[in-house]
Structures are given as C-alpha cells and as structure tokens.
Write an enzyme that holds these catalytic residues in place. Structure first.
Site, PDB file in Angstrom:
ATOM      1  N   ARG A   1      19.622  19.845   0.962  1.00 38.88           N
ATOM      2  CA  ARG A   1      19.651  18.532   1.277  1.00 38.88           C
ATOM      3  C   ARG A   1      20.555  17.925   0.245  1.00 38.88           C
ATOM      4  O   ARG A   1      20.975  18.447  -0.900  1.00 38.88           O
ATOM      5  CB  ARG A   1      18.312  17.865   0.791  1.00 38.88           C
TER       6      ARG A   1
ATOM      7  N   ARG B   1       1.759 -10.500   6.732  1.00 37.76           N
ATOM      8  CA  ARG B   1       3.044 -10.259   7.303  1.00 37.76           C
ATOM      9  C   ARG B   1       2.966  -9.430   8.731  1.00 37.76           C
ATOM     10  O   ARG B   1       4.102  -9.427   9.294  1.00 37.76           O
ATOM     11  CB  ARG B   1       4.058  -9.508   6.378  1.00 37.76           C
TER      12      ARG B   1
ATOM     13  N   HIS C   1      -5.053 -15.073   8.281  1.00 39.45           N
ATOM     14  CA  HIS C   1      -4.561 -13.886   8.631  1.00 39.45           C
ATOM     15  C   HIS C   1      -5.268 -12.604   8.944  1.00 39.45           C
ATOM     16  O   HIS C   1      -4.898 -11.468   8.860  1.00 39.45           O
ATOM     17  CB  HIS C   1      -3.845 -13.466   7.321  1.00 39.45           C
TER      18      HIS C   1
ATOM     19  N   PRO D   1       0.821  -1.071  -0.124  1.00 39.51           N
ATOM     20  CA  PRO D   1       0.003   0.063   0.025  1.00 39.51           C
ATOM     21  C   PRO D   1       0.789   1.361   0.126  1.00 39.51           C
ATOM     22  O   PRO D   1       1.320   1.569   1.008  1.00 39.51           O
ATOM     23  CB  PRO D   1      -0.618  -0.268   1.196  1.00 39.51           C
ATOM     24  N   GLU D   2       0.959   1.893  -1.284  1.00 33.79           N
ATOM     25  CA  GLU D   2       1.491   3.298  -1.162  1.00 33.79           C
ATOM     26  C   GLU D   2       0.096   4.381  -1.242  1.00 33.79           C
ATOM     27  O   GLU D   2      -0.881   3.862  -1.040  1.00 33.79           O
ATOM     28  CB  GLU D   2       2.319   3.578  -2.309  1.00 33.79           C
TER      29      GLU D   2
END
Length: 287
Positions: free
Chosen positions: A153, A112, A92, A2-3
């Site tokens: 940066r 997971r 799960h 998931p992004e």
DNA sequence: CTGCATGTTAGGTT
DNA sequence: CAACCTAACATGCA
C-alpha cells in the site's frame, strides 16, 4: 459521534437492557432513515424477540427471533435512547420501537440524519454488502495480519486508518489518538513504515480503544449512551481537538492540518515525519 | 454570512 | 486497481 468505542458502549447498553425483550411495534417517523421497504422492515421486526445485540466495525447488529437482524449505522449524530413512552418526542427522533415487559421504549435519534437502519435475513449476513466490505476488527487482529493490511500500500497512514475497508471501526478521533500513542506522524507514508513501527501502531490502537471503551467513549458534541449519559474519554484526549494547546508528553504546541479533507491533530515533536522510516531491507542492511 | 463538525459514498481524475 | 479529491447528504454552532 460514533466510532468503535462509542458504538461498543451503545451495544453493551442495548444488550444489557434489551436481550430477551419483545418488540411490540416499530413506529417509523422519518422513513428516509430506514433503507428498506417499510413493510418488509416492520414485518421482520414487529412481534419478534431480541436475542442479542452485537457490533461489527461501527455497525450495530440486533439479532431477532424472527430470523432477521437489524443493521444500524449511526452516521455522525445517531443515537439510541431508552425513554419512558410518556416523554414527548424530540424533533430528531426518527424511529420508535415499543417494547414488551419494559417501562421504556427504544428511540433512534439523529440530528443530521446521516444514519441508516435496515433489516436483513440473518442467514444472509455473509452476503451483506455493508459488512462484506469491512476490514478486520482492530481489537482482535494479530500482529502478522496487521502488517499484511498495509503490504503493497502507498499513501498516508492517517487516510488508511480512516478507511473502513482496511480496518473497521476507527474514525477521526481514534486515528489521531492512536497515531500520537504510536509516535507516528499522520502524513507518514505507509511504505516507509517498518514492521516494528506497524506493531507499535497495532498496540497503540488497541490500548487507546480499550481505554476509550472503559471511559464509555468520547462525548464531543452530542454523543450519549442508551441511558442518555455522556462518555468521558474526551478528557483523556492527547491531541484530538487540542490545537494550540501543549503536548502532554513534551509541551510542544499541538498542530492541526487537513488530511483527506478532515482535520488531523498531532504533536510535531513527538510524531516526527521520517523519510528514513526504514523499510525492513534497508534497516537490516544498515546494521 | 462563513467555516466546521465523531461518517460514508458516488463520481471523477491522476 | 490504488490513491486522492470533491461534492453530497442535513443540521447546528461559533
């Protein structure tokens, strides 16, 4: 999985089906997923009505009538599913929210177990460490704010795009796809990117994310929306997962390298690593 | 058995 | 402080 686009797809699905519904009961099957005293969690959640579901970076936020908000992060393999209460639990499935006035119940599934769920007092949101640390939303950010994210940066642009404290929501897939769209090499040093290149990148990120949301996200291994359907943006990936295949723009073979311990896919011809990639002063001086 | 996987973070070191 | 690396978390797959 998931992004930002996947989380946004899930949030829209939850908002559509859950807004206004009451949570009768929270059944915690695997307690380690809930990063909070279980009594407090149940007290905040049970018997309260769902007001709104929203997103911040890769976090899902569920505002409740109790004055609490549920905060959920899906980790790598978390998903929310609406299912009939009669269906047997999957091994799960770690959390079940029983709902009023719906034939479905909401399940949190996570193969997971990297996901995290907790609740907090909505009015303390600004003090929540998880959210406080996040950089701005890539879909809202202005050109000047975006340029400022990278001022002073150093380091590689790909690593910076994965850093949630700089910009919230990109992960490995969309960082690679955005860099391809902007024709920027993932190893490109940030301080060698001029403001024009950064603006190209900002627009590339927004274009890629919007297209991905339209496609319902990318389903690589195990991403499903709340109705158990897969997304289709993986069919539009230009570089991610395409090592050895031909670039859709120039037919060069896509390469895979490791950056920050993660795979990075890019086209070695379209995404040139340039040392001249000009800071503003040098650029002006040379013209 | 080995390596890899959409993510984050703690603890080092440079 | 910023950047970078490693390990850890837990599970399945090629």
């Amino acid at each position: 999985m998931p992004e930002l686009p996947e989380v946004e797809t899930i949030v829209r699905g939850l908002q559509k089906t859950l807004a206004g519904k009451r949570i009768k009961e929270a059944n915690v099957i695997f307690p380690k997923i809930v990063k909070q005293n279980l009594r407090h969690f149940k007290k905040n959640v049970e018997k309260s009505r769902i007001i709104r579901v929203r997103r911040r970076g890769k976090f899902i936020l569920v505002d409740l009538s109790s004055g609490a908000t549920i905060l959920a992060h899906l980790g790598m393999t978390g998903s929310f599913l609406l299912r009939k209460p009669s269906t047997p639990l999957n091994k799960h499935d770690h959390l079940v929210l029983k709902l009023d006035k719906t034939p479905k119940e909401l399940i949190y599934r996570d193969l997971r177990k990297f996901g995290k769920i907790k609740s907090f007092c909505t009015s303390w949101e600004e003090k929540l460490s998880e959210l406080k640390k996040l950089g701005p939303e890539p879909l809202n950010i202005s050109p000047s704010d975006f340029v400022n994210l990278f001022r002073r940066r150093k380091g590689k642009i790909k690593s910076a795009l994965l850093n949630q404290q700089i910009l919230a929501g990109l992960g490995n897939i969309y960082a690679d796809e955005s860099l391809f769209e902007a024709k920027i090499h993932p190893l490109q040093k940030i301080d060698k990117l001029n403001p024009e290149a950064l603006e190209t990148l900002r627009q590339a990120i927004q274009k890629v994310l919007k297209k991905a949301i339209k496609a319902g996200g990318s389903s690589i291994e195990n991403y499903y929306n709340v109705n158990g359907e897969i997304g289709s943006f993986q069919l539009q990936h230009k570089v991610y997962g395409r090592e050895g295949q031909l670039c859709k723009r120039c037919k060069t073979k896509i390469k895979k390298i490791k950056i920050s311990q993660r795979s990075s896919y890019f086209c070695p011809r379209c995404q040139v690593l340039s040392h001249y990639n000009i800071n503003t002063k040098a650029f002006l001086h040379s013209t």
